[in-house]
Each structure stands twice: as C-alpha cells, then as structure tokens.
Enzyme design. Structure first.
Site, mmCIF file in Angstrom:
data_model
loop_
_atom_site.group_PDB
_atom_site.id
_atom_site.type_symbol
_atom_site.label_atom_id
_atom_site.label_comp_id
_atom_site.label_asym_id
_atom_site.label_seq_id
_atom_site.Cartn_x
_atom_site.Cartn_y
_atom_site.Cartn_z
ATOM 1 N N GLY A 103 35.094 52.792 39.498
ATOM 2 C CA GLY A 103 36.162 52.082 38.795
ATOM 3 C C GLY A 103 35.868 51.970 37.311
ATOM 4 N N VAL A 107 38.273 47.300 33.373
ATOM 5 C CA VAL A 107 37.631 46.404 32.407
ATOM 6 C C VAL A 107 36.192 46.081 32.816
ATOM 7 C CG1 VAL A 107 37.791 44.146 31.311
ATOM 8 C CG2 VAL A 107 39.873 45.403 31.835
ATOM 9 N N ILE A 108 36.006 45.659 34.068
ATOM 10 C CA ILE A 108 34.676 45.208 34.500
ATOM 11 C C ILE A 108 33.696 46.393 34.530
ATOM 12 C CG2 ILE A 108 33.391 44.188 36.429
ATOM 13 C CD1 ILE A 108 35.931 42.506 37.010
ATOM 14 N N GLU A 126 36.319 57.311 38.415
ATOM 15 C CA GLU A 126 37.630 56.653 38.341
ATOM 16 C C GLU A 126 38.681 57.511 39.048
ATOM 17 O OE1 GLU A 126 39.186 53.685 37.255
ATOM 18 O OE2 GLU A 126 40.842 54.787 38.154
ATOM 19 N N ALA A 159 33.312 48.349 41.131
ATOM 20 C CA ALA A 159 34.167 47.530 40.240
ATOM 21 C C ALA A 159 35.597 48.046 40.353
ATOM 22 C CB ALA A 159 33.652 47.614 38.810
ATOM 23 N N GLY A 175 38.257 46.319 41.306
ATOM 24 C CA GLY A 175 39.286 45.286 41.212
ATOM 25 C C GLY A 175 38.917 44.055 42.015
ATOM 26 N N ARG A 176 39.774 43.045 41.899
ATOM 27 C CA ARG A 176 39.522 41.781 42.588
ATOM 28 C C ARG A 176 40.758 41.373 43.384
ATOM 29 N NH1 ARG A 176 35.059 39.168 40.842
ATOM 30 N NH2 ARG A 176 35.888 37.104 41.274
ATOM 31 N N HIS A 220 40.486 39.163 1.464
ATOM 32 C CA HIS A 220 39.842 40.440 1.164
ATOM 33 C C HIS A 220 38.381 40.197 0.853
ATOM 34 C CE1 HIS A 220 39.187 44.433 -0.431
ATOM 35 N NE2 HIS A 220 38.612 43.891 -1.484
HETATM 36 P P1 FAD Z 1 37.741 31.447 39.606
HETATM 37 O O1 FAD Z 1 37.093 31.495 38.279
HETATM 38 O O2 FAD Z 1 37.445 32.561 40.552
HETATM 39 O O3 FAD Z 1 37.305 30.047 40.248
HETATM 40 C C1 FAD Z 1 37.646 29.678 41.534
HETATM 41 C C2 FAD Z 1 36.653 28.654 42.036
HETATM 42 O O4 FAD Z 1 37.163 28.085 43.234
HETATM 43 C C3 FAD Z 1 35.293 29.233 42.388
HETATM 44 O O5 FAD Z 1 34.268 28.402 41.888
HETATM 45 C C4 FAD Z 1 35.270 29.214 43.922
HETATM 46 O O6 FAD Z 1 33.983 29.057 44.469
HETATM 47 C C5 FAD Z 1 36.126 27.982 44.194
HETATM 48 N N1 FAD Z 1 36.779 27.968 45.506
HETATM 49 C C6 FAD Z 1 37.513 28.956 46.092
HETATM 50 N N2 FAD Z 1 37.975 28.549 47.293
HETATM 51 C C7 FAD Z 1 37.540 27.272 47.465
HETATM 52 C C8 FAD Z 1 37.675 26.332 48.510
HETATM 53 N N3 FAD Z 1 38.388 26.590 49.613
HETATM 54 N N4 FAD Z 1 37.064 25.126 48.367
HETATM 55 C C9 FAD Z 1 36.329 24.849 47.246
HETATM 56 N N5 FAD Z 1 36.157 25.709 46.235
HETATM 57 C C10 FAD Z 1 36.764 26.905 46.344
HETATM 58 N N6 FAD Z 1 38.680 37.056 32.153
HETATM 59 C C11 FAD Z 1 38.901 36.880 30.835
HETATM 60 O O7 FAD Z 1 39.924 36.294 30.468
HETATM 61 N N7 FAD Z 1 38.022 37.344 29.898
HETATM 62 C C12 FAD Z 1 36.888 38.009 30.240
HETATM 63 O O8 FAD Z 1 36.104 38.416 29.379
HETATM 64 C C13 FAD Z 1 36.626 38.218 31.618
HETATM 65 N N8 FAD Z 1 35.502 38.854 32.008
HETATM 66 C C14 FAD Z 1 35.250 38.998 33.337
HETATM 67 C C15 FAD Z 1 34.086 39.666 33.703
HETATM 68 C C16 FAD Z 1 33.781 39.830 35.040
HETATM 69 C C17 FAD Z 1 32.521 40.547 35.429
HETATM 70 C C18 FAD Z 1 34.650 39.275 36.037
HETATM 71 C C19 FAD Z 1 34.325 39.402 37.486
HETATM 72 C C20 FAD Z 1 35.808 38.611 35.672
HETATM 73 C C21 FAD Z 1 36.118 38.479 34.319
HETATM 74 N N9 FAD Z 1 37.292 37.838 33.898
HETATM 75 C C22 FAD Z 1 37.547 37.700 32.558
HETATM 76 C C23 FAD Z 1 38.265 37.275 34.860
HETATM 77 C C24 FAD Z 1 38.080 35.765 35.000
HETATM 78 O O9 FAD Z 1 36.759 35.497 35.408
HETATM 79 C C25 FAD Z 1 39.084 35.214 35.996
HETATM 80 O O10 FAD Z 1 40.388 35.589 35.626
HETATM 81 C C26 FAD Z 1 38.997 33.690 36.053
HETATM 82 O O11 FAD Z 1 37.704 33.259 36.412
HETATM 83 C C27 FAD Z 1 40.017 33.142 37.044
HETATM 84 O O12 FAD Z 1 39.934 31.763 37.063
HETATM 85 P P2 FAD Z 1 40.354 30.922 38.350
HETATM 86 O O13 FAD Z 1 40.122 29.492 37.975
HETATM 87 O O14 FAD Z 1 41.664 31.344 38.827
HETATM 88 O O15 FAD Z 1 39.317 31.349 39.513
HETATM 89 P P1 AMP Z 2 40.391 46.985 37.351
HETATM 90 O O1 AMP Z 2 41.644 46.853 38.173
HETATM 91 O O2 AMP Z 2 40.578 46.878 35.865
HETATM 92 O O3 AMP Z 2 39.287 46.084 37.847
HETATM 93 O O4 AMP Z 2 39.875 48.486 37.600
HETATM 94 C C1 AMP Z 2 39.498 48.994 38.868
HETATM 95 C C2 AMP Z 2 39.569 50.514 38.804
HETATM 96 O O5 AMP Z 2 38.969 51.070 39.979
HETATM 97 C C3 AMP Z 2 40.999 51.059 38.755
HETATM 98 O O6 AMP Z 2 41.144 51.824 37.575
HETATM 99 C C4 AMP Z 2 41.110 51.907 40.024
HETATM 100 O O7 AMP Z 2 41.871 53.082 39.804
HETATM 101 C C5 AMP Z 2 39.659 52.265 40.342
HETATM 102 N N1 AMP Z 2 39.410 52.610 41.763
HETATM 103 C C6 AMP Z 2 39.853 51.945 42.860
HETATM 104 N N2 AMP Z 2 39.411 52.540 44.020
HETATM 105 C C7 AMP Z 2 38.657 53.621 43.644
HETATM 106 C C8 AMP Z 2 37.908 54.641 44.349
HETATM 107 N N3 AMP Z 2 37.841 54.681 45.689
HETATM 108 N N4 AMP Z 2 37.253 55.595 43.619
HETATM 109 C C9 AMP Z 2 37.298 55.555 42.258
HETATM 110 N N5 AMP Z 2 37.991 54.635 41.555
HETATM 111 C C10 AMP Z 2 38.649 53.662 42.201
#
Ligand code: FAD
Ligand code: AMP
Length: 475
Positions: free
Chosen positions: A189, A192-193, A212, A277, A279-280, A452
């Site tokens: 993938g 972004v991540i 990718e 990586a 997606g989520r 500037h």
């Molecule tokens: P989350 O941050 O996922 O928090 C949810 C919380 O709820 C967690 O602590 C979880 O344990 C808890 N929880 C879930 N279910 C329950 C339950 N039933 N009972 C009790 N607790 C529970 N976004 C940006 O904007 N900028 C960035 O630079 C960026 N970088 C990222 C880098 C990485 C590697 C990753 C993985 C994500 C990144 N993101 C970034 C995305 C960002 O982290 C998420 O969009 C954001 O955290 C979402 O916030 P949220 O509050 O919806 O959920």
């Molecule tokens: P993001 O949605 O920004 O976290 O990016 C995830 C990336 O993973 C996307 O660009 C997808 O096209 C890619 N992806 C998903 N499944 C596969 C796979 N099986 N092999 C290679 N790339 C993948």
C-alpha cells in the site's frame, strides 16, 4: 446502582476526547470511556492519533529527516560530520516520550475540565444505556446518559493470505516500534501511511519497496502533485511498484516471501520486514449490543446524517467510525460540533474545506477540488502555479522542490482548490483553507501582503498566476 451522566463518550481519540472536553466546557456532566492501554500498562488516552498514528509517525519522520539531512544535505552548507550514526532505540524512546507527554496531557485536561475518565470497554445498549467493563476486570457497570457519542475509531485492514504476526508482518503500530533498521522493508500500500512510514525507514538505511495495487500513485491528489511526488520519491530511493497486487505473504526461515501479480505475471519478492498499510476500517467490534438499534452502512461505518446523529435519538457518532475522511482534525471538529449541538447550540462542519496532509519530504497538502475533479464536473476554472525554487526563501533553504497550484472559478474567481507539494506544505495550506472558508477569490490572496522572504510567497505568486500576472515567473 446506575451512574447517570449528561453525556457519555465511548472512545478517547481526537474525536472522543475533544468532544468530552467541549461538552464539559459547556457545563454538561460528561464521562469518557476509553480502553486503550499504554506501554506502562496504564490508560493512554488520545486513541490511534496520539498512540500509534499522527504523533509517533511525525516524531519518527522528524528524527529520520535530521539523520537524512545530516548525511545528504548539510555538505552544501559547509557542514561536514564524520561517523554519523543513528541509535534506533534512542529515537524510539524519544518518540515514546512525546507520546506519553501528550496522552498524559489529555488525562490532565480531563481532570481540569472535570471529565470523568473511565478506563475500560464501553458497549452501547438500548435506551441510551452503556455497559462499562473496567480495564482488567470482568465485572460490568451500567451507565446511562441523555446523549451518547460513539467515537470508537478505526483499526488496520488485513488482506487475505497476509496475516499479521507482529514480528515480521506488521501494521502501523509495529512499524513505529522497530528496534533496528530492517535491511529490506516491504510495504503493501503506497497510501499516506505506507509512504510516511516507508520514508522513515528508508531515510535510516532500509531498502524500501512499496507494492501498490493501483496504477497511479496518490490517485486522490491533484495529478500534477502526484506526478511530482512520484518523481521525487523515486529520486530519494523509494522503490514504488504500481499496478502490483499482493496475493500472499509467508514467513519462511526468517524472511518474508511475498507473492505478487503485476502486468508481467506472478512473481515472488523477499523482505526482512513487511508493513501492511492497505487502509483502515471502522472499529465497531463489541461496541453495539444487538438491541442498540444503531445501524451500520455497507462500508461497516456507523450510519449518521449530516449532523452526526445515528439512527437512534440521542446517540451520535464521529471520527473514523463514520463516513468522511479518516483524519484526526475531522474527528475533532465533529466532536466539537456534536458537543455544541447537544448543548443546544448551532454547529456544522464544511467537509469541502478539510485539509489533507502527507508528511513526506517534501510534504504534500491540499484542500478542495483537484483539477481532474473540476474537469469531470464540467466546472470552468483558471489555474495558477508557482515553484518554491523560484522564491528567495526556497533558494536560501537550498532544497526546496515542488510547487503551489491554485484552481479558481473562471467567472467568480472563487478558489476551488489549492494543491501544494514542497517544504512546509502542512503549514502553508492553512491560509488557503481560511480563504476558502470565507469563499475568498484568488484575487483576495493576490492582494494580501505576504512576508518576504517566506515560502508563503509561492502561495501569493500562484494566486497572481491564476490571473497570469505572477511577478517572478513567465506567465
Ligand atoms: P481513534 O483515534 O482510533 O480513537 C478511538 C479510541 O476509542 C481508541 O483509543 C480505542 O481504543 C477506543 N475504543 C474503541 N472502541 C471502544 C470501546 N468499545 N470501548 C472503549 N474504548 C473504545 N490523521 C491526521 O489527521 N494526520 C496525520 O498525520 C495522521 N497520521 C496517521 C498516521 C498513522 C500511522 C495512522 C494509523 C493514522 C494517522 N492519522 C492521521 C489518522 C488519525 O489517527 C485518525 O483519523 C484519528 O485517530 C481518528 O480519531 P478517532 O477519535 O475517530 O479514533
Ligand atoms: P490508504 O487508503 O491511503 O491507507 O492506502 C492504502 C493503499 O493500499 C491503497 O492505495 C490501496 O490501493 C493499496 N492496496 C490495498 N490492497 C492492496 C494489495 N493487496 N496489494 C497492494 N496494494 C494494495
């Protein structure tokens, strides 16, 4: 006994903890249930963002950037260093320190605002009741509230035939905690991540290959930006293989064998570590009791309307577990808006002006529509652009590739999108967001005085170039 609150928030990430603080500020008796536990075994608020997302990734991006600059860029400034080395364990410990300072800071903010913090799992029952299971306990408590905010966030997606083992095949959390630089790091993938974490380890010396599936890099970005990004990442040594679908991965004899399919057929590549990586997905496991009556949509997201209301009155949902971009600032703004609506205030979010940022080097940031979207929608537009290398500040910095591209409505001149690749893009995008929020025109930005020498002059010149009257480039 049933504990009664005005508001219960389930999830303490940037969506949930911000919602809880805002609700408490507005005088509502608020509890926030979060089950996350830090490395010290104690509650760690802040969700994905603070613990295994935005913050730790940026800490490692900064550390690795210093190391990379030291080796590749400082000689031109007359600075030479011999025997530069990177102690990965120190870098990871610094990152952990940043994380614990911030997660502890959220707990402090809860105390200051009188938000009741409940460490454990929450489950929504019928009739605005919540079952709370404290951390490391089997016993449950029943809580009720007039309003409940679901902010459960998201978890990494897995792909078929590639199982996480947390040692060789890892997710974002694993890639933020490696104790040594892998010789060969595969990343599935190039989103972004994948790009951010791949960059970290590549700068520290790993051979990084990104696999990718899609035929274009960063398909959601403006095409001029993704083209530049592909060229610059390749120059940095990231091996990005587009149109490459991973079919399976297995660990054999201490290395990972990855089976992939591209236009030349099926082949196998070997890595020492493999970061998945791809997606989520919304995290709703165990969140909703069967009779909670909260609906999920076809993407597994909690179904909400434009006000973040679920299918049950008094139950709201925000952040990564609902529709919209999975971004921390989007989650937080939804949290604030929902808390204000619960308190009887008017609130809403402009989804069209949410900025996107990718913290690679150079950074990529954008807001609004891409040129390809405007073409598809048949919108008449004018385009202006300006390279950072043509600004005095860019030249003084020494390594300032990239550009600002601005798209404005042909008739009204209202800015429809701004796309930046270059140093400081994450900060520069803010003035473009503000201008778009105020429905500003390119002419507005063109007439505003920019200091500037700054990189923001590239934004100014791009705005002038929309009207083909840039000063420091041919029009
Ligand atoms: P989350 O941050 O996922 O928090 C949810 C919380 O709820 C967690 O602590 C979880 O344990 C808890 N929880 C879930 N279910 C329950 C339950 N039933 N009972 C009790 N607790 C529970 N976004 C940006 O904007 N900028 C960035 O630079 C960026 N970088 C990222 C880098 C990485 C590697 C990753 C993985 C994500 C990144 N993101 C970034 C995305 C960002 O982290 C998420 O969009 C954001 O955290 C979402 O916030 P949220 O509050 O919806 O959920
Ligand atoms: P993001 O949605 O920004 O976290 O990016 C995830 C990336 O993973 C996307 O660009 C997808 O096209 C890619 N992806 C998903 N499944 C596969 C796979 N099986 N092999 C290679 N790339 C993948």
């Amino acid at each position: 006994m049933t504990d009664k609150f005005d508001v219960i928030v389930i999830g303490g990430g940037p969506g949930g903890y911000v919602a809880a603080i805002r609700a408490a500020q507005l005088g509502l008796n608020t509890a926030c249930i979060d089950m996350n536990t830090g490395k010290d075994g104690k509650s760690a608020l802040g969700g994905t963002c603070l613990n295994v997302g935005c913050i730790p990734s940026k800490a490692l991006l900064d550390s690795s950037k210093h190391y990379h600059h030291l080796q590749h860029d400082y000689a031109a400034h007359g600075i030479s260093v011999s025997d530069a080395s990177m102690d990965v364990k120190t870098m990871i410990a610094r990152k952990d320190g940043v994380v614990s300072q911030l997660t502890g800071g959220v707990a402090q903010l809860f105390r200051a605002n009188k938000v009741k913090q409940l460490h454990g799992r929450g489950r929504l029952l019928a009739d605005r009741r919540v079952e709370f299971t404290p951390h490391a306990s089997e016993e449950t408590r029943l809580l009720t509230a007039d309003n409940i905010i679901l902010a459960a966030g998201s978890v990494p997606v897995a792909i078929p035939n590639v199982s996480y083992d947390d040692e060789y095949i890892i997710d974002n959390a694993g890639a933020l905690d490696l104790t040594e630089v892998p010789k060969r790091l595969g990343v599935i993938g190039a989103g972004v991540i994948g790009l951010e974490l791949g960059s970290v380890w590549q700068r520290l010396g790993a051979e990084v290959t990104l696999l990718e599936a899609l035929p274009t890099l960063l398909a959601a970005a403006d095409k001029d930006i993704s083209k530049q990004a592909a060229r610059l990442f390749k120059k940095q040594g990231l091996d990005i293989r587009l149109g490459t679908l991973v079919k399976s991965a297995s660990v054999v004899g201490g290395e990972i064998k990855v089976l992939l399919e591209d236009k030349s057929g099926t082949s196998e590549v070997h890595f020492d570590r493999l970061l998945v990586a791809v997606g989520r997905k919304p995290y709703t496991e165990g969140l909703l009791a069967e009779d909670s009556a909260v609906d999920l949509n076809q993407h597994g997201q909690i179904e909400v309307n434009e006000k973040s209301q679920t299918t049950v009155a008094g139950v709201w949902a925000i952040g990564d577990c609902v529709r919209g971009p999975m971004l921390a600032h989007k989650a937080s703004e939804e949290g604030i808006a929902v808390a204000e609506m619960i308190a009887g205030k008017a609130a809403h979010i402009h989804f069209d002006t949410i900025p996107w940022v990718i913290y690679t080097d150079p950074e990529i940031a954008w807001v609004g529509k891409t040129e390809q979207q405007l073409k598809e929608e048949g919108v008449a537009y004018r385009s202006g652009s300006f390279p950072f290398a043509a600004t005095g500040r860019g030249l003084a910095i020494g390594n300032a590739p990239g550009l600002v591209k601005m798209l404005a409505d042909e008739d009204s001149d209202e800015i429809l999108g701004v796309h930046i690749i270059g140093p400081g893009a994450s900060e520069l995008i803010a003035e473009c967001v503000v201008t778009m929020e105020f429905q500003g025109a390119a002419e507005d930005l063109a007439r505003i005085v920019h200091a500037h020498p700054t990189l923001s002059e590239a934004v100014h010149e791009a705005a002038l170039h929309v009207d083909k009257r840039a000063i420091h480039r041919g029009n």
